[in-house]
Design a protein around this motif. Structure first.
Motif, PDB file in Angstrom:
ATOM      1  N   GLY A 115       0.810  -1.209   0.000  1.00  0.00           N
ATOM      2  CA  GLY A 115       0.000   0.000   0.000  1.00  0.00           C
ATOM      3  C   GLY A 115       0.843   1.260   0.000  1.00  0.00           C
ATOM      4  O   GLY A 115       0.502   2.250  -0.652  1.00  0.00           O
ATOM      5  N   ALA A 154      -9.246  -1.128  -0.522  1.00  0.00           N
ATOM      6  CA  ALA A 154      -7.848  -1.139  -0.095  1.00  0.00           C
ATOM      7  C   ALA A 154      -7.529  -2.365   0.760  1.00  0.00           C
ATOM      8  O   ALA A 154      -6.442  -2.943   0.654  1.00  0.00           O
ATOM      9  N   MET A 163       2.172   1.707  -3.500  1.00  0.00           N
ATOM     10  CA  MET A 163       1.095   2.166  -4.379  1.00  0.00           C
ATOM     11  C   MET A 163       0.769   3.641  -4.118  1.00  0.00           C
ATOM     12  O   MET A 163       0.551   4.430  -5.037  1.00  0.00           O
ATOM     13  N   TRP A 168      -3.613  -3.184   0.504  1.00  0.00           N
ATOM     14  CA  TRP A 168      -2.959  -1.895   0.694  1.00  0.00           C
ATOM     15  C   TRP A 168      -3.050  -1.416   2.139  1.00  0.00           C
ATOM     16  O   TRP A 168      -2.217  -0.639   2.581  1.00  0.00           O
TER      17      TRP A 168
END
Length: 218
Positions: free
Chosen positions: A23, A69, A26, A74
């Motif tokens: 996460g 998420a 990203m 993430w």
């Protein structure tokens, strides 16, 4: 990450929201973050992790992103309150980036190739690799602008024909508009909580500096 001395008495059973290494990569992999990336970056914007319910209630973007998420790996929930690293970057960076390399040799480039931290490399080696990392990041950016979608900013270089373990890898990221690039010798170990701690430490140090400058100007 520095843990809080104790959780508030009324937080029994509470959960806090944290970025996973995936996460973090990203969320911080673009100079101009998307709305989703900005929401995820906000988790590291405060001196401590947000409670799950507080983050979701920040707005419809967070509420809509929460389940996505989690499903994509993430975000994850933690049962203890965690605080941002309260450290001086010049002593923090060599300690934290070394653990992201399988050979414990690493460097961190910023601002077009300036070496801001190193571990295991000599100063000359680190500076040369940081310049190379900045050059390659810019090369990849130009290729993406020209239409090559496969021009990833993440790259590994190999010295053996088997191409199993890289000799060095470049991992770029952006914190508050400032570009950085990790240089990692051997196996890159960025799927590691230390990567999240690195980003949080940089972001926290920037916030403290901005607060001091604001206080002086007032």
């Amino acid at each position: 990450m520095k843990r809080a001395e104790s959780a508030p008495a009324d937080s029994a059973g509470a959960s806090w929201l944290a970025l996973t290494p995936a996460g973090a990569l990203m969320a911080f992999n673009q100079a101009r973050p998307s709305l989703d990336q900005a929401c995820l970056q906000g988790i590291l914007a405060a001196p401590r992790l947000p409670l799950v319910k507080d983050w979701i209630e920040q707005g419809p973007e967070q509420a809509g992103l929460y389940s996505v998420a989690l499903a994509n790996g993430w975000l994850h929930e933690v049962r203890r309150e965690l605080q941002a690293p309260d450290v001086q970057l010049d002593s923090f960076l060599p300690h934290i980036i070394g653990g992201l390399s399988g050979e414990r040799r690493a460097a961190l480039a910023s601002g077009g190739g300036f070496c801001v931290g190193q571990a295991g490399y000599s100063r000359d080696q680190a500076e040369a690799l940081c310049v190379a990392a900045a050059d390659f990041t810019e090369f990849a950016r130009r290729q993406r602008v020209r239409g090559w979608a496969g021009a990833s900013a993440l790259v590994s270089f190999h010295e053996d024909a088997a191409m199993i373990l890289p000799s060095v890898s470049f991992v770029p990221f952006w914190v508050d508009g400032v570009d950085y690039c990790l240089v990692l010798a051997g196996e890159p170990l960025i799927n590691n909580p230390a990567f999240v701690e690195l980003l949080w430490g940089i972001k926290s140090a920037g916030s403290r500096f901005a607060s001091r400058v604001s206080g002086v100007s007032e």
